[in-house]
Each structure stands twice: as C-alpha cells, then as structure tokens.
Design an enzyme around this catalytic site. Structure first.
Site, short mmCIF file in Angstrom:
data_model
loop_
_atom_site.label_atom_id
_atom_site.label_comp_id
_atom_site.label_asym_id
_atom_site.label_seq_id
_atom_site.Cartn_x
_atom_site.Cartn_y
_atom_site.Cartn_z
N SER A 285 0.80 -1.23 0.00
CA SER A 285 0.00 0.00 0.00
C SER A 285 0.83 1.28 0.00
O SER A 285 0.27 2.38 -0.04
CB SER A 285 -0.98 -0.01 1.17
OG SER A 285 -0.32 0.30 2.36
N LYS B 166 -6.24 4.56 8.79
CA LYS B 166 -5.22 5.41 8.18
C LYS B 166 -5.65 6.88 8.22
O LYS B 166 -4.84 7.76 8.54
CB LYS B 166 -4.96 4.97 6.74
CG LYS B 166 -4.16 3.66 6.63
CD LYS B 166 -4.13 3.15 5.19
CE LYS B 166 -3.18 1.97 5.04
NZ LYS B 166 -3.24 1.39 3.67
#
Ligand SMILES: [Ca+2]
Ligand SMILES: [Ca+2]
Ligand SMILES: [Ca+2]
Ligand SMILES: [Ca+2]
Ligand SMILES: [Ca+2]
Ligand SMILES: [Ca+2]
Ligand SMILES: [Ca+2]
Ligand SMILES: [Ca+2]
Ligand SMILES: [Ca+2]
Ligand SMILES: [Ca+2]
Ligand SMILES: [Ca+2]
Ligand SMILES: [Ca+2]
Lengths: 197, 197, 197, 197, 197, 197
Positions: C96, C139
């Site tokens: 990611s 996140k």
C-alpha cells in the site's frame, strides 16, 4: 593439526596461535598474491568472524603499505589475495588471527620473509590497534611444544603471562604489541622501519 | 568491550554509545577509505538493521559533502568505504549508531579529526534528521565511567536525561541534536561551517 | 512511530499512511538520488512485497518522466535511487505504499517539493493504475491525529470513507485517484501538467 | 483480485486466466520496457515456477521478433523488461501464465495493443508449443463473470470445454492454440502476419 | 508428462528418456541460443545434479565444436544458451540427461536437426565419456509406447537390455555408445563426421 | 563408482584415490580449459571443503606455471577452468583430492598427458606442501583392485603403508611426496623439470 614449526622463513607464511577445546595449536596462515583485481579469496573453512578478520587485514594492509610507498597502490589493483589456513577441512573461527593475517598479507606485498621461529596472536582493528584475546596460556604452551620460543601477544594480555608455569615462561621471549607496526617490525625479516619514507 | 576512552582525536574514528542487556557501553566506529569504486564494506558482526544504518550513513554523507564542495563527488567514485566496529566477534545491531557512522564517514572524507572527549548516539534518516533512541540513561553512565564528560543525543530524548542521577548529570555536558549538521559542528575538530560555500 | 507532521514541504519526502495491528500511522518515505548507475537501494527493514513495490515505483517513475521530457532518461543512468523508510528498525511490508514511493521518486527527479499537509495510500501497478488497499478508516484517523487534513486514497476505496466518524470525516478533504498522474498533480507543489509537452 | 475487465486495449497489458482454491480469476500481466541491458525484472510475488515461465517467455519472444525483423535484436540489448502481476501482495505461481507473459512481452516490443475483450491461459515451451493446463472450466467461468466472452486455450484442453454449462459455453468464443503464433495472431490488434517478412 | 513423439525433426530439440517412480517417460530437451555473452539459463525446475549436467554439457559442447572449426569459438562469446525441459512445473533431477543435453546444445550450434524417431539416455563426463544409468528397461518401454523404435543407451548398460520382454526388444533398434561423438553421429541428421576437419 | 583404470594417458585427466564408508575407490578428476576469463567451474556434487580444495589448486597451479614461464600468465586470463568429478550424482567432499586437482589443472595448462597407470591422494596447501590424509590402506587396495600398481601419497603417511597386507604391498610402487613439484615430476609424462627456466 600439524604441530611442527616451519622449516625456514618464507614470504606470505606466518605462524599463528589458536585455541581449541583440546588446548592450543600452532596454525599457519598462507597468502598467495595472484594476478587479478583486488579480490579477497579465503579457503580453509573459515567461519564468518574469521572471514571478517581477513577483510579487516586486507584493508589495513592496504593503508599501511600505501603509506610506505605509493608504488604499492597498484599492487592492490592488479592482484587478488588468496588466504588459506591449512588444514583445509577443519573449521576455524574467531577474531584472534587478525595480526597473523595482516602480517602474512604485508609480507606477501613487501616480498619480505617472515621469521619461522616466532608465533603470534591478537585481534586487529581497522586502524591497526591490537586487541586482547583469550587462551594465552594454552597458546604459548603449544608454541613451546612445537619448538618456537618467541611470541608476539597483545599488550592488554600481559597479565595472562603469569599463568604460564615459570620453567616454561622463562624460556620464552615475549613481545607485547599495541599496534600492528610493532608486530611487523619484529616478525618481518629486515623489519619495516626503512620502508617508512 | 574495551571501556577506555581513545587516547587522542583521530580521523575516521568516533566514540558511539550502545546499550546491551548488561548496561551501556562505549563502542568505537572505525572508517577506512581505500582506493576502490564506491563500495561499502562492513565488518564487526553487524546485524541487518545496523548494516542498513551504514548504507543510510553513506548515502547521507555523500549528499552532505557534495553540497559542501563538488570536488568530493569523485571521492566516492574512486574509494571504497570500510566500516569496522571492534570487537570483531561481538554481534551488534540496531539503528542507534546512525549518527556515529555518519560522523565517522564524513570525518574520513573531509580528513578532519573527531574529538575523542565526546560520545554520541542517535538514529539517522536519509535526509539527516536525528531520531530518538532507547537506553539514554545507561549510555550516558557508560560514557561517564569511561572518562567522557560530553555527549550528543537526539533532541527528542531530552526528557530521558532526568532519569540520570543528578550528581553525574551535572558533570556531563549534553548536546541535543535534531539534524546531523549540528552533530558534525560539535564533534569534528574545526567544525563544518566553513565547508559550506 | 513518530506521529508528527513534517515541518515543511521538501523534495523527495512524502507522507504515507500505513496500517498496523495497533491502528493507523503516518510513515515518511525518503528518497535520495546519488551519483551512480541506476541501482535501487532500499533501507528501513522492508519486507519482500514492499521491496517489489519500490521496484515497480522506479520502473513506473521512469516511464512517466521520460514521457515528460527525454532529458530525464540520463538521470536514471547516472544516479542510484536510495529509498529509506524511518524508523529503521521497524519491519514494514505490504503493497500500500506504492503511490507514496512513486510520488517520492518523481519528486526527487523533477526537483519539485511535495506538500507536507497531505498524506496518501494506495497500491500501484506497473502501468500506473491505483489499486484499493485495506485499513482506510484507521489510516485517515492517524492522518487527522497528526494534524493532516487532506488525503489521497484509491478511487475503489471510496466506499470505505463512510466508516469514518462523521465529525472527523467532514474536516478531511478526500481526493480519490484511479491513476498515478492524478496523485502527482495534487501532491507535487506546482503539479505536473506543465511537464507534459 | 480485481474482477473487472480492462477498460481499453493497451500495449504490454494482457488478461490472463488463473485458478485458485476459490475458483478462477482474471489476472493482468503488465510489461514495461525500460532503458537497460536485457535484464528481466519480475514483481508481484511470483513463485519459482512462474519466474521460470517469465524467463522462457523472454527467450521465446526474442526468438520470435528477431525472426520477424533483425531491427528488434537491439531492442533486447538496450532495454530491461519489467513484468508485474497485480495485485502485488498475492503470491502467484504455476506454469499456466506462459502464453499470457509471452503475448505481453511481444506486444510491448512490437508496440501493438492487445485486445481487452479476450483472456488466455496455457503453458509455453521454449520453442513456442502451447501445453495443456488445469482448471479450464473455472477459468472460463471467471472470464464470463468479468464480461469477457472470448478466450484462447491450449488445443490439448479442447475436451475440458464440455464441462462448462451449456448456457455459458455457447456465449463464449473459444480459440484453441497449439503454437504461440496462433495466440499472437488473435490477441494482438492487427495480428502478426504482416510482421513476417 | 506428454507422451507423444515430436512431429518432425527440429534444431535444438532432443527426446530424452527419464525414469520416475511411476515408470519411464520421454522428456524433451529444448535449447534456444539467444544473443548474449556465453551464459547458461536453465528452466523446468531442474534439481542441482541436473543443473550441473547442463554445465558439463555446455563445456563439453564447446570443446567439441571448437575442435571441429575455430569459427564456432565466437558463437559461445556472443550467445546465451537457454535450456528448457517441459513440463515447466514438474521437478526433474539426476545425471542421466547428460547425453540428451549435449546433443541438444550441439544441434543448436551446428544448426543441424535432430532425429525425432530416436530417444536417448546416459550420463556424460567432461571429456565426453558416456556413463551407465538406471532404469533402462522402463525407459525403453516408454519410448516404445510413444512410438519411438530406436534408442541410444550407454555401452555399459548393454546387459540391462535382456530384462526387456523379447517381443518388444526385437522391435527396437539399440545403439550402444561409449563416447558422445558416437551419439552425435547417430542422432544428428547428416551426422558430424564431415565437421571434423 | 566405475572401478576401471583409464585406457590411456590423457591431458587434464588424473586418477585420484578416495575413501568412503564402503572402502576405497578410484575417482577421476577431469579438467577442461575453455575460453573465458579465469573463472573456476566445479561440477560433480562437490562439498564445500572440496570446492575450497579446487580454489587452492587453481591459485597454486597459477603460481607454479607462472614461475615456469611468464607466457602462462595469460592462459589464466583468457580461460575458464571447468573441473568435473564423475559420477555426477554422488556427493564428494574432503581435502584429500588436493594433489589430484592440482595435477589435473597443471596438466591441462602445460598440455602434458598424465600417466594412467598411477593414482594419487593428498591434501595440498597454498604454498604446495602435501599434507597427510586418512584411509591410505583402503585407497591403495582400491588402486590395486583397479589394476593400478603405482601410487603417490603424502610423506607424512609413510607409516600407514605398513597396514597394507604384505603380499599386496610388495606389488605396489610407492612414491612419498612432501611438495607438489615432486608429484608433478612423477605423474606428468615428460615431467616438469625442463619447464623450470
Ligand atoms: Ca557466526
Ligand atoms: Ca575482548
Ligand atoms: Ca533482523
Ligand atoms: Ca523508536
Ligand atoms: Ca520516532
Ligand atoms: Ca514474503
Ligand atoms: Ca485488492
Ligand atoms: Ca518451488
Ligand atoms: Ca501436463
Ligand atoms: Ca541435491
Ligand atoms: Ca553409476
Ligand atoms: Ca561444510
């Protein structure tokens, strides 16, 4: 291990002192310079600590001889350095062959013979300091048994000499070294002082 | 580990502070630049995190000195950088030698001596930020025991200084660094400010 | 991990968003271009998936900037690319960071600063597609806690935004990206549109 | 895995068919040619069998295009071939992507787009023979679910087509291939026949 | 494994005989020479013994063709040799493909086709001696089942032929070889005798 | 293992004596020099000790022949040395093939044939000393069984000869060697004395 003193002084051959579970042993270091490009080849079943000692010895030797004379710079560019420790099948490890490895490499570059009547032990650092090692008593006894009556050991190991039985101790000449240059001055036939210009 | 302060300032030799299960220790970093082609050689049984620190230190040093003067660019093309951490047989790991490694490399390129009366610790990043590390109390005590009374530690570790017994703390000069340039200015004899043109 | 926003925009430094067992974190990517020959150096204890992301980011960056201007071709021949992810001792893995790595490399080649008030996450493919990733809620919360109020996330993750508590969600500016060029246009100061000739 | 058909035909992008414990999936192969020296770079967590398939695909592609026109010889000398299989974190293995990999490489060299409305599977040999693979039924069903109604499968797998439910089977166009040239003729827009001079 | 005889003679393709727990099989060896610099590439999940056989086959082939004509020397400098053994996912090992590998390499250098109606087995040594191998009976039966009625086996395996049922044995033509040159004379269309000048 | 004596003297082929759990065996060493750049290639499933023996043999051979005539220097730059020990699938290890390997390499450089009616064993060091090995009795018996009635063994193994049954011992000619040059003088047809200028 073969426990006999080498028959005569030779270039690139140095008598080291090692320490095993069965006591001390003398252990030759052999260096051959062969046409190449500055690589290091090691044989004799060296463990990872001893392989690193060989790398340190090579870098240090380079620093030392290039300081002596610029002409040696190119020796490192056009040669490979093969270091072998007989007997080839016996695993060997530890940092205490540092001074022996450095002396053997410098002998092979300067083409100066190494005394066959002297044995040595000591860890080396990258700037040439000699660090203490273990097994001094056992190592000196093995030199004595092999007919070698002079040794070079680290200054910081001076205290360990007292553990050696007196009747043997007084037959041995001890050299205590703090720096590799002191080792070279004693072990190389002709010394290295004249090399420093 | 040898717990004695180095006898005099030298090029490429920096006193680091490390932290083990048995307490803090001082730990030398030695750098030798040898004719080569920009390779990094590490010895001293470094773990993978510390090997990466050495790579970061080399890239960062390159960035810093090339900014000082373009003439340093070629230093990296024609030299190998050998980093050794004595004692050679003791495994070492972790990121906290980052500033020490960088200082040693830059000293060896600029040919500036590093103060032997100062010790340092700190993680480094690729753009020169100094990150906090563990064991500050133990590390400072080990410096003190070795006769070193000035240290450089990360700014973010300032709070950890209070844990050090006051009678020792007041005998130590603390430098707190956020950037590697602050470290270099203090540790290199002559500093680096004049280098920035 | 350090949870502070970077103080100012910089070249080659991008704020990423990562996801751990303890929640989301912000995670810097640092890129340094150093004179070399097109090699990729990675440090920061990257796992094999993240190392592959770095390879993809390098190949993709090359394709993108060479399309902008042929002059960038030689940048790749005469430089090495060192990518570091502090903190150096913490293992990191997963795909990611793909968009973050690509943005950092392109910033360092174009010498364009990256906004320090924006954070990003997303897998990248070799032709520049942005693929969805996990942990969007955690996140974004970590960006918010670090004082960052704008994020770039994959288009395919748009649905995950609803899981973020509304009082935080409405304070964040969300950018949804399908292609890396959209990411660069937003994150690089000055954008990249003028670069396309 | 992303189960959507690519939006448009592209150079160096081919839709493959793979087989997992959860059924068939469509799987993109992406190839980027970057300035280099004939090296093969693979990313996407490929297992050792699939990495070997990529090597075979590269050697075979070389043979094929060099036979078409000598001018392609130098393409291999001055480029690296980066093959990526998204999604980057999912391990992939097995020999059945051989035809897909070869088609992607040849597309990227000839700069011919690959049809995005066709999917393929098949092991490849070094001289271009297409060998049978497993999971034909599941693979074809996954193509159908993704909106792809034409497939290329190995001639030796013709018998496996009967296992597909008739209502789906009659909506799919099947191409059976014994040689890679048959695959290229169908999948590359414009075909390859004119290339053979 | 595919048990069909190849349709026609080809360059660089040789039918080998292998031995598995399930009986004998025929096994193609494919060699492709591609522009390169003398490297050996092997695919098909070869074990370490078989990879060594490929190295021996390459050195031996070199010796043989360079003796035929000096012009072949440069073939080895400007080509890579890719050896593949389909099926790519099936592990293969052992020394008995030595003659097959050598024959395939020499065929690809001399550009001479190999007979597709013959199969072979035998270990090879670096000076071209053919050593005996196991599984002769099973191997010959597999050739027979695949429609191949002529085989080359090591001279030292002559005694093993008696174990083959007589009704099959009398339908097979056996060639017994002590040296690789005898193998080449039989298997390559046109032979190699004229090559020796 | 094949227990037959080689049919005739050859260049680069030497009969060694090895020792296994099942008794002694004769074991050929084959060396092929092929156009290359000084690399060492070993095949025959050599263990790490034996691979190191091959490295020592190559460095030592280099020293020896370059001392004979400077013209041999370039032989090492433009050739690779491939050493194979049939049978290829049987693992082999230990240091006792050192003299055999060195003799085979030197034979292949000097283009002098090696006697096929003699067998040898002995560890070698980098400066050419022959060290003692184990299994002398079993090794000599295996030479006898293979029709070889002359052997070269290390000087330090002279005492082991008494263990061989007298009726066999008196039919064997024993040569005891301390240095590799003594081995070469006996084993190479024509000797090496004239080579030393
Ligand atoms: Ca170790
Ligand atoms: Ca110590
Ligand atoms: Ca680790
Ligand atoms: Ca930390
Ligand atoms: Ca931190
Ligand atoms: Ca992994
Ligand atoms: Ca996904
Ligand atoms: Ca595998
Ligand atoms: Ca199959
Ligand atoms: Ca094996
Ligand atoms: Ca056998
Ligand atoms: Ca071993």
């Amino acid at each position: 291990f073969d426990s006999k003193k080498n028959e005569k002084p030779d270039i690139g051959v140095v008598t080291g002192l090692a320490w095993t579970a069965y006591g001390g042993v003398i252990l030759d270091v052999e260096v051959a310079t062969i046409t190449g490009k500055g690589r290091l080849i090691t044989t004799g079943q060296l463990g990872d600590v001893m392989k690193e000692s060989a790398k340190i010895a090579l870098s240090l030797s380079r620093k030392i001889v290039e300081k002596m004379d610029k002409k040696y710079c190119e020796e490192f560019d056009k040669n490979d350095f093969h270091i072998h420790l007989p007997e080839g099948a016996v695993p060997k490890d530890g940092p205490s062959a540092g001074v022996t490895l450095t002396t053997a490499i410098i002998s092979s570059i300067l083409k100066k013979k190494v005394r066959n009547d002297i044995a040595m032990t000591g860890e080396i650092t990258l700037r040439g300091k000699v660090l203490p090692v273990g097994g001094i008593k056992e190592k000196v006894l093995s030199a004595y048994r092999s007919g070698i009556y002079e040794v070079i050991i680290p200054q910081s190991n001076e205290k360990d000499v007292e553990k050696i039985p007196e009747e043997i101790r007084r037959k041995i000449k001890f050299n205590f070294a703090k720096e590799i240059l002191e080792v070279l001055e004693i072990a190389l036939i002709g010394g290295v002082e004249n090399e420093n210009k």
